[in-house]
Scaffold this active site. Structure first.
Site, PDB file in Angstrom:
ATOM      1  CE  LYS A   1      45.136   0.895 -88.861  1.00  0.00           C
ATOM      2  NZ  LYS A   1      45.672   0.342 -90.252  1.00  0.00           N
TER       3      LYS A   1
ATOM      4  CB  SER B   1      43.015   1.307 -92.692  1.00  0.00           C
ATOM      5  OG  SER B   1      44.128   0.744 -92.444  1.00  0.00           O
TER       6      SER B   1
ATOM      7  CB  SER C   1      47.053   1.157 -94.272  1.00  0.00           C
ATOM      8  OG  SER C   1      45.620   0.627 -94.630  1.00  0.00           O
TER       9      SER C   1
HETATM   10  N1  GLN Z   1      43.297   0.416 -98.680  1.00  0.00           N
HETATM   11  C1  GLN Z   1      43.929  -0.949 -98.906  1.00  0.00           C
HETATM   12  C2  GLN Z   1      42.864  -1.902 -98.696  1.00  0.00           C
HETATM   13  O1  GLN Z   1      41.770  -1.331 -98.296  1.00  0.00           O
HETATM   14  C3  GLN Z   1      45.119  -0.913 -98.067  1.00  0.00           C
HETATM   15  C4  GLN Z   1      44.731  -0.965 -96.491  1.00  0.00           C
HETATM   16  C5  GLN Z   1      45.892  -1.149 -95.689  1.00  0.00           C
HETATM   17  O2  GLN Z   1      47.160  -0.988 -96.017  1.00  0.00           O
HETATM   18  N2  GLN Z   1      45.469  -1.826 -94.546  1.00  0.00           N
HETATM   19  O3  GLN Z   1      43.030  -3.078 -98.474  1.00  0.00           O
END
Ligand code: GLN
Length: 485
Positions: free
Chosen positions: A78, A153, A177
């Protein structure tokens, strides 16, 4: 079977016995990336030449009889894991040309074991999102259906597994994410316990929630990758100095004596019927394997999403203050003084969702509101954690859906941030509680959209999670299904 179908342990065996070379395997991946990345937008940075050099070095190490478990295996990261000499964008225009001078600890451990690095993967900007649509470089597409989101994400980290564009990857998980995109793409995603994996060199989003973890094809692969990256690190004061178990030794084939809890708050009316049906049959499999199913309750679940969006945005607003155009990243010069430069830089560099979160978080932290919002959210968080600790006195793991629906269409939730935030309703409590969660494929909705089962474990109970997940994969073959590209 093609080279890009092999699991990490199969690859390791074939590399070690020299049935295959790392160069051959790396070439096979590079060819697939060249053929499919443009349509799927999984990699933000490819490194075909350097990856082959990595592979040659790995082959030399194998020839010298020094193969570590990941030596010569092509992996991807990532793009918020800091990589020395390799662009690290965090999915943001602000860091579009940022080339870090060092490797983070997890990356260093992979490099140290001579894993091959294929490139850096698409993501929502700074980890903020559930669909990968908040990437400044365009959304990553779901390999099972290109009109649908890969999740987020860590969209690229999950999509590269479904598309066979890497043998395994690392993602990060602040509120889901790793697990949610894994669920949408039919991959295995593990969010380790807070403190299990060092976050040194992981660009911070919400520091009390962020964790790094593996995204893989199988649970066994997840165990292998976690083994390499887990452990205490002096450079991360939140990493915990406790022994790392032998995760592969924890894999099991039956579930006799295992108590699996079903929290009633996770099987609610709004759940998509196909998710409901698929997760119910996965639970039947666990029962058939010998598990005892126990009904439990996590009474503060309802408050988790609100609590998370106060804490995560507050921490993000503070963490993102560092992107000021002075030290690193983009700078937009022009008229006026320093303040004008900050404004121009941040105005041009950040996307809309990041700006929304900075504003929400700054508000929650501002004087007069701190006690009402941030402090209150921290108290609620303690109640949520206590819910988990209470049920883990009765059960070994919890089984739940990962996401309330299968992958949605690109653009479907763009206009309504709240709908988007609700896609993490089942994953967020795990981060707030600081414990571990595993997402693994357990079936498909109509139209061949993968659905995931979430297993939640006790703090530092990754071994139990992997044990249950492996037994499930021995009895099913959802994880062997392949997206047609
Ligand atoms: N979708 C969640 C957010 O937007 C989690 C994102 C994540 O785990 N980085 O914060």
């Amino acid at each position: 079977m093609s080279l890009t179908d092999l699991t990490l342990s199969e690859l390791h065996d074939k590399l070690r016995t020299k049935e295959l070379s790392s160069v051959e395997v790396t070439r096979a991946y590079l060819e697939r990336i060249a053929a499919h990345n443009a349509a799927l937008n999984i990699y933000l940075t490819e490194r075909p030449v350097e990856a082959l050099r990595d592979a040659e070095a790995a082959d030399r190490r194998i020839a010298a009889g020094e193969a570590a478990p990941l030596t010569g295996i092509p992996l991807a990261l990532k793009d918020l894991l800091v990589t020395e000499g390799i662009r690290t964008t965090c999915g943001s225009k602000l860091l579009e040309n940022f080339i870090p001078p060092y490797n983070g600890t997890a990356v260093h451990k992979l490099r140290d074991s001579s894993a091959v690095l294929l490139g850096k993967l698409n993501m929502d900007e700074f980890g903020m999102g559930s669909s990968n649509e908040n990437s400044a470089f365009g959304p990553c597409r779901n390999p099972w259906d290109r009109e649908r989101v890969a999740g987020g994400s860590s969209g690229g980290s999950a999509a590269c597994i479904a598309a066979r564009l890497a043998a395994a990857s690392l993602g990060t998980d602040t509120g889901g994410s790793i697990r949610q995109p894994a669920s949408h793409c039919g991959a295995v995603g593990l969010k380790p316990t807070y403190g299990r994996v060092s976050r040194y060199g992981v660009v911070a989003y919400a520091s009390s929630l962020d964790q790094v973890g593996p995204v893989t094809r199988t649970v066994e692969d997840s165990a292998l990758l976690l083994q390499t990256i887990a452990g205490y690190d002096r450079a991360d004061s939140t990493s915990i100095d406790c022994p790392v178990p032998d995760y592969r030794a924890a894999l099991r084939n039956d579930l006799k004596g295992v108590r699996v809890g079903l929290p009633k708050e996770y099987f609610i009316d709004g759940l998509d019927p196909e998710v409901q049906r698929t997760v119910a049959s996965a639970i039947d499999v666990l029962r058939d394997l010998g598990a005892e199913i126990v009904h439990v309750s996590l009474p503060h679940t309802d408050y988790a999403v609100a609590c998370y969006y106060l804490i995560a945005t507050a921490e993000a607003s503070s963490n993102l203050a560092r992107y000021d155009g002075v030290r690193y990243g983009r700078r937009v010069t022009g008229e006026g003084g320093l303040i004008e430069m900050y404004n121009r830089t941040r105005g041009a560099g950040f996307g809309d969702e990041v700006k929304r979160r900075i504003m929400l978080g700054t508000y929650a932290l501002s004087s007069g509101y701190y006690d009402a919002y941030y402090l209150k959210a921290q108290k609620v968080r303690t109640l949520i954690r206590q819910d988990f600790l209470d049920v883990f006195a009765q059960v070994d793991v919890l089984a739940t859906p990962v996401a309330p629906t299968p992958a949605f269409r690109l653009g479907e939730k763009g206009a309504d941030p709240l709908q988007m935030y609700l896609s993490d309703i089942f994953t967020i409590p795990v981060n707030l509680a600081g414990t571990c969660g595993l997402s693994l494929p357990c079936g498909f909705a109509a139209g061949k959209l993968p659905i995931g089962l979430q297993l939640i474990g006790k703090p530092f109970g990754e071994d139990a999670l992997l044990g249950v997940g492996h037994a499930y994969q021995q009895a099913t073959d959802w994880h062997k299904q392949q997206a047609e590209l």
